[in-house]
Design a protein around this motif. Structure first.
Motif, PDB file in Angstrom:
ATOM      1  N   ARG A  63       4.857   8.279  13.642  1.00 29.28           N
ATOM      2  CA  ARG A  63       4.844   7.332  12.531  1.00 29.28           C
ATOM      3  C   ARG A  63       4.461   8.027  11.233  1.00 29.28           C
ATOM      4  NH1 ARG A  63       1.108   3.995  12.193  1.00 29.28           N
ATOM      5  NH2 ARG A  63       2.147   2.447  10.891  1.00 29.28           N
ATOM      6  N   LEU A  64       4.905   7.419  10.117  1.00 27.34           N
ATOM      7  CA  LEU A  64       4.546   7.862   8.772  1.00 27.34           C
ATOM      8  C   LEU A  64       4.969   9.307   8.520  1.00 27.34           C
ATOM      9  CD1 LEU A  64       0.976   6.272   8.613  1.00 27.34           C
ATOM     10  CD2 LEU A  64       3.155   5.277   7.890  1.00 27.34           C
ATOM     11  N   GLY A  65       6.047   9.738   9.193  1.00 28.26           N
ATOM     12  CA  GLY A  65       6.587  11.068   8.963  1.00 28.26           C
ATOM     13  C   GLY A  65       5.805  12.195   9.601  1.00 28.26           C
ATOM     14  N   ARG A  66       4.846  11.870  10.456  1.00 28.89           N
ATOM     15  CA  ARG A  66       4.056  12.919  11.093  1.00 28.89           C
ATOM     16  C   ARG A  66       4.869  13.613  12.183  1.00 28.89           C
ATOM     17  NH1 ARG A  66      -0.223   8.722  11.165  1.00 28.89           N
ATOM     18  NH2 ARG A  66      -1.631   9.128   9.428  1.00 28.89           N
ATOM     19  N   GLY A  67       4.521  14.862  12.456  1.00 27.05           N
ATOM     20  CA  GLY A  67       5.167  15.600  13.526  1.00 27.05           C
ATOM     21  C   GLY A  67       4.453  15.385  14.850  1.00 27.05           C
ATOM     22  N   TRP A  68       5.152  15.726  15.933  1.00 27.39           N
ATOM     23  CA  TRP A  68       4.572  15.659  17.277  1.00 27.39           C
ATOM     24  C   TRP A  68       5.017  16.911  17.998  1.00 27.39           C
ATOM     25  CZ3 TRP A  68       1.656  11.880  19.972  1.00 27.39           C
ATOM     26  CH2 TRP A  68       1.514  12.117  21.335  1.00 27.39           C
ATOM     27  N   SER A  69       4.074  17.779  18.334  1.00 22.18           N
ATOM     28  CA  SER A  69       4.444  19.033  18.976  1.00 22.18           C
ATOM     29  C   SER A  69       3.564  19.271  20.192  1.00 22.18           C
ATOM     30  CB  SER A  69       4.310  20.202  18.002  1.00 22.18           C
ATOM     31  OG  SER A  69       2.965  20.351  17.582  1.00 22.18           O
TER      32      SER A  69
ATOM     33  N   GLY B 297     -11.751  -6.516  17.538  1.00 23.00           N
ATOM     34  CA  GLY B 297     -13.207  -6.590  17.594  1.00 23.00           C
ATOM     35  C   GLY B 297     -13.898  -5.417  16.941  1.00 23.00           C
ATOM     36  N   ARG B 298     -13.137  -4.482  16.386  1.00 24.25           N
ATOM     37  CA  ARG B 298     -13.702  -3.296  15.750  1.00 24.25           C
ATOM     38  C   ARG B 298     -13.658  -3.430  14.238  1.00 24.25           C
ATOM     39  NH1 ARG B 298     -12.897   0.910  19.826  1.00 24.25           N
ATOM     40  NH2 ARG B 298     -13.520   2.528  18.375  1.00 24.25           N
ATOM     41  N   ARG B 299     -14.560  -2.741  13.578  1.00 23.70           N
ATOM     42  CA  ARG B 299     -14.411  -2.535  12.144  1.00 23.70           C
ATOM     43  C   ARG B 299     -13.381  -1.430  11.954  1.00 23.70           C
ATOM     44  NH1 ARG B 299     -16.915  -4.773   8.208  1.00 23.70           N
ATOM     45  NH2 ARG B 299     -16.553  -3.005   6.815  1.00 23.70           N
ATOM     46  N   VAL B 300     -12.447  -1.678  11.040  1.00 27.09           N
ATOM     47  CA  VAL B 300     -11.361  -0.738  10.850  1.00 27.09           C
ATOM     48  C   VAL B 300     -11.138  -0.476   9.361  1.00 27.09           C
ATOM     49  CG1 VAL B 300     -10.177  -1.485  12.960  1.00 27.09           C
ATOM     50  CG2 VAL B 300      -9.577  -2.553  10.763  1.00 27.09           C
ATOM     51  N   ARG B 301     -10.504   0.642   9.120  1.00 28.16           N
ATOM     52  CA  ARG B 301      -9.957   0.947   7.794  1.00 28.16           C
ATOM     53  C   ARG B 301      -8.454   1.011   7.959  1.00 28.16           C
ATOM     54  NH1 ARG B 301      -8.796   5.899   5.337  1.00 28.16           N
ATOM     55  NH2 ARG B 301      -9.934   7.020   6.972  1.00 28.16           N
ATOM     56  N   ALA B 302      -7.741   0.117   7.268  1.00 31.05           N
ATOM     57  CA  ALA B 302      -6.293   0.055   7.368  1.00 31.05           C
ATOM     58  C   ALA B 302      -5.688   0.555   6.058  1.00 31.05           C
ATOM     59  CB  ALA B 302      -5.836  -1.368   7.652  1.00 31.05           C
TER      60      ALA B 302
ATOM     61  N   ASP C 152      -0.707   3.383  -0.173  1.00 25.09           N
ATOM     62  CA  ASP C 152      -2.073   3.921  -0.147  1.00 25.09           C
ATOM     63  C   ASP C 152      -3.129   2.919  -0.579  1.00 25.09           C
ATOM     64  OD1 ASP C 152      -1.393   6.384   0.889  1.00 25.09           O
ATOM     65  OD2 ASP C 152      -1.021   7.268  -1.080  1.00 25.09           O
ATOM     66  N   THR C 153      -2.830   1.627  -0.517  1.00 21.43           N
ATOM     67  CA  THR C 153      -3.892   0.638  -0.670  1.00 21.43           C
ATOM     68  C   THR C 153      -4.640   0.539   0.651  1.00 21.43           C
ATOM     69  OG1 THR C 153      -2.367  -1.142  -0.085  1.00 21.43           O
ATOM     70  CG2 THR C 153      -2.638  -0.647  -2.440  1.00 21.43           C
ATOM     71  N   GLU C 154      -5.843   0.006   0.611  1.00 23.59           N
ATOM     72  CA  GLU C 154      -6.719   0.074   1.773  1.00 23.59           C
ATOM     73  C   GLU C 154      -7.450  -1.242   1.999  1.00 23.59           C
ATOM     74  OE1 GLU C 154     -10.815   2.378   2.325  1.00 23.59           O
ATOM     75  OE2 GLU C 154      -9.111   3.770   2.259  1.00 23.59           O
TER      76      GLU C 154
ATOM     77  N   GLY D 188     -14.564 -12.562   3.783  1.00 22.85           N
ATOM     78  CA  GLY D 188     -14.162 -13.661   4.650  1.00 22.85           C
ATOM     79  C   GLY D 188     -12.684 -13.975   4.635  1.00 22.85           C
ATOM     80  N   VAL D 189     -11.880 -13.193   3.909  1.00 24.10           N
ATOM     81  CA  VAL D 189     -10.441 -13.438   3.824  1.00 24.10           C
ATOM     82  C   VAL D 189      -9.730 -12.667   4.931  1.00 24.10           C
ATOM     83  CG1 VAL D 189      -8.384 -13.220   2.390  1.00 24.10           C
ATOM     84  CG2 VAL D 189     -10.583 -13.820   1.341  1.00 24.10           C
ATOM     85  N   SER D 190      -8.806 -13.358   5.614  1.00 23.74           N
ATOM     86  CA  SER D 190      -8.038 -12.726   6.687  1.00 23.74           C
ATOM     87  C   SER D 190      -6.694 -12.246   6.150  1.00 23.74           C
ATOM     88  CB  SER D 190      -7.812 -13.708   7.839  1.00 23.74           C
ATOM     89  OG  SER D 190      -9.039 -14.027   8.472  1.00 23.74           O
ATOM     90  N   HIS D 191      -6.358 -10.996   6.476  1.00 24.72           N
ATOM     91  CA  HIS D 191      -5.126 -10.370   5.988  1.00 24.72           C
ATOM     92  C   HIS D 191      -4.275  -9.949   7.181  1.00 24.72           C
ATOM     93  CE1 HIS D 191      -6.867  -9.818   1.878  1.00 24.72           C
ATOM     94  NE2 HIS D 191      -7.995  -9.722   2.567  1.00 24.72           N
ATOM     95  N   PRO D 192      -3.075 -10.542   7.368  1.00 21.60           N
ATOM     96  CA  PRO D 192      -2.174 -10.043   8.416  1.00 21.60           C
ATOM     97  C   PRO D 192      -1.497  -8.750   7.964  1.00 21.60           C
ATOM     98  CG  PRO D 192      -1.182 -11.913   7.281  1.00 21.60           C
ATOM     99  CD  PRO D 192      -2.548 -11.733   6.686  1.00 21.60           C
ATOM    100  N   VAL D 193      -1.584  -7.724   8.791  1.00 24.94           N
ATOM    101  CA  VAL D 193      -1.073  -6.399   8.444  1.00 24.94           C
ATOM    102  C   VAL D 193       0.084  -6.066   9.381  1.00 24.94           C
ATOM    103  CG1 VAL D 193      -1.643  -3.951   8.334  1.00 24.94           C
ATOM    104  CG2 VAL D 193      -3.328  -5.651   7.615  1.00 24.94           C
ATOM    105  N   SER D 194       1.245  -5.784   8.805  1.00 26.22           N
ATOM    106  CA  SER D 194       2.416  -5.475   9.635  1.00 26.22           C
ATOM    107  C   SER D 194       2.642  -3.979   9.790  1.00 26.22           C
ATOM    108  CB  SER D 194       3.671  -6.124   9.045  1.00 26.22           C
ATOM    109  OG  SER D 194       3.888  -5.679   7.722  1.00 26.22           O
ATOM    110  N   ALA D 195       2.163  -3.178   8.832  1.00 25.36           N
ATOM    111  CA  ALA D 195       2.332  -1.722   8.903  1.00 25.36           C
ATOM    112  C   ALA D 195       1.127  -1.077   8.245  1.00 25.36           C
ATOM    113  CB  ALA D 195       3.607  -1.290   8.204  1.00 25.36           C
ATOM    114  N   ALA D 196       0.463  -0.205   8.954  1.00 29.20           N
ATOM    115  CA  ALA D 196      -0.720   0.457   8.405  1.00 29.20           C
ATOM    116  C   ALA D 196      -1.120   1.612   9.297  1.00 29.20           C
ATOM    117  CB  ALA D 196      -1.885  -0.523   8.273  1.00 29.20           C
ATOM    118  N   ASP D 197      -1.848   2.538   8.720  1.00 32.57           N
ATOM    119  CA  ASP D 197      -2.497   3.603   9.469  1.00 32.57           C
ATOM    120  C   ASP D 197      -3.931   3.152   9.677  1.00 32.57           C
ATOM    121  OD1 ASP D 197      -2.764   5.992  10.754  1.00 32.57           O
ATOM    122  OD2 ASP D 197      -3.074   7.169   8.940  1.00 32.57           O
ATOM    123  N   VAL D 198      -4.290   2.835  10.920  1.00 34.34           N
ATOM    124  CA  VAL D 198      -5.576   2.211  11.213  1.00 34.34           C
ATOM    125  C   VAL D 198      -6.552   3.237  11.772  1.00 34.34           C
ATOM    126  CG1 VAL D 198      -6.745   0.518  12.686  1.00 34.34           C
ATOM    127  CG2 VAL D 198      -4.605  -0.088  11.547  1.00 34.34           C
ATOM    128  N   VAL D 199      -7.776   3.214  11.233  1.00 32.50           N
ATOM    129  CA  VAL D 199      -8.852   4.075  11.718  1.00 32.50           C
ATOM    130  C   VAL D 199      -9.950   3.190  12.275  1.00 32.50           C
ATOM    131  CG1 VAL D 199     -10.581   5.797  11.086  1.00 32.50           C
ATOM    132  CG2 VAL D 199      -8.323   5.841  10.001  1.00 32.50           C
TER     133      VAL D 199
END
Length: 308
Positions: free
Chosen positions: A77-83, A249-254, A259-261, A282-293
């Protein structure tokens, strides 16, 4: 065992990593009335996803499976390589067309990478006896010495007819690629956060039965999902994904496109397969595409798809 200096490279150069048995895999998996109608194993290619996209444009029928012993330009995803070293994992793609003869609207095709995650994780749990969790949207995690490590990834790419083509693959389709680290040793890991089935003490690292199990599981889940018209609730897919998801159930950074977060708690998976992140206001945001940490804490339930 490694090749002698200056000597020819052989498929049997590393006796711990024998080649796949293509003929046996075809006998076990290819059926005229089954989901897999053709299976090929190639020694090396740039990307199995790219190859199947090109094949689809040339009129390839759905149901083809393409496996590579080595990918030299694998894509994530996101143009990353896999080797990975040759024969150290499973690197394959499948060509699917959920629409002909069925009623799966394209609006539900976003569930396909999540379906592949559920199918792969449950198969690995059964045959390799290793707990496997899902990180939204497309990562497979294993536990290595108490630490979550990525051992696999999934990439779905939509295929349409070429703009200047008169024929070819007229019906929209999806190429679904799966990469799985099987026998990688610690000194071969591409990044510190990577892992493999071997490092997770899997019961087996024999790639032939692993591939058979994953493709059978993928075919079963795909058939169930298509029969339900792609409905994730009716097919049981949404429930299964939530049960095995380590992100909920986790705290995440999406990190979103552009490059908004967003930072907050991953609280749900909605009917479209989007991750719902509730920020500190307290606002819920549905995310369809993101790099989640994953920031800290534990996932929903046990976040594992256990064996049977």
């Amino acid at each position: 065992m490694t090749p002698t200096a200056g000597g020819p490279r052989s498929r049997w150069s590393d006796l711990d990593r024998p080649p796949l048995n293509a003929a046996a895999l075809r006998r076990a998996l290819v059926r005229p009335d089954g989901p897999w109608t053709r299976l090929d194993v190639v020694e090396s290619t740039g990307s199995t996803n790219a190859d199947l996209i090109a094949a689809a444009h040339s009129g390839e029928a759905p149901g083809r499976v393409l496996v590579a012993e080595e990918q030299t330009a694998g894509r994530g995803r996101l143009g990353r390589g896999w080797s990975a070293p040759p024969r150290s994992g499973l690197f394959f793609s499948v060509l699917l067309a959920p629409q002909p003869g069925a009623t799966v609207p394209e609006t539900r095709w976003g569930w396909l990478p999540l379906l592949a995650g559920v199918a792969t994780a449950s198969a690995l749990s059964r045959i390799a006896r290793v707990d496997t969790a899902l990180k939204w949207p497309n990562d497979l995690l294993v536990d290595i010495a108490g630490e979550e490590r990525k051992c696999g990834g999934i990439l779905a790419e939509r295929v349409g007819p070429p703009p200047d083509a008169d024929g070819g693959f007229a019906t929209p389709a999806v190429v679904l690629g799966i990469g799985l680290n099987v026998s990688l040793r610690a000194d071969e890991l591409p990044v510190p956060g990577a892992g493999s089935l071997a490092l997770a003490d899997a019961e087996t690292t024999d790639r032939d039965p692993l591939l058979r199990a994953v493709l059978r599981s993928l075919g079963d889940w795909y058939d169930r999902w298509v029969a339900a018209g792609g409905d994730p609730a009716v097919s049981g897919l949404q429930e299964a994904y939530v049960a095995g998801c380590a992100t909920l159930g986790r705290r995440v950074r999406a990190v979103l496109p552009g490059d908004t977060e967003l930072r907050g708690e991953a609280v749900a998976l909605d009917g479209d397969g989007r991750l719902v992140v509730r920020t500190d206001d307290g606002v819920s945001h549905p995310v369809s595409a993101a790099d989640v940490v994953h920031l800290h804490g534990h996932g929903h339930g046990n976040g594992r798809l256990g064996g049977e």
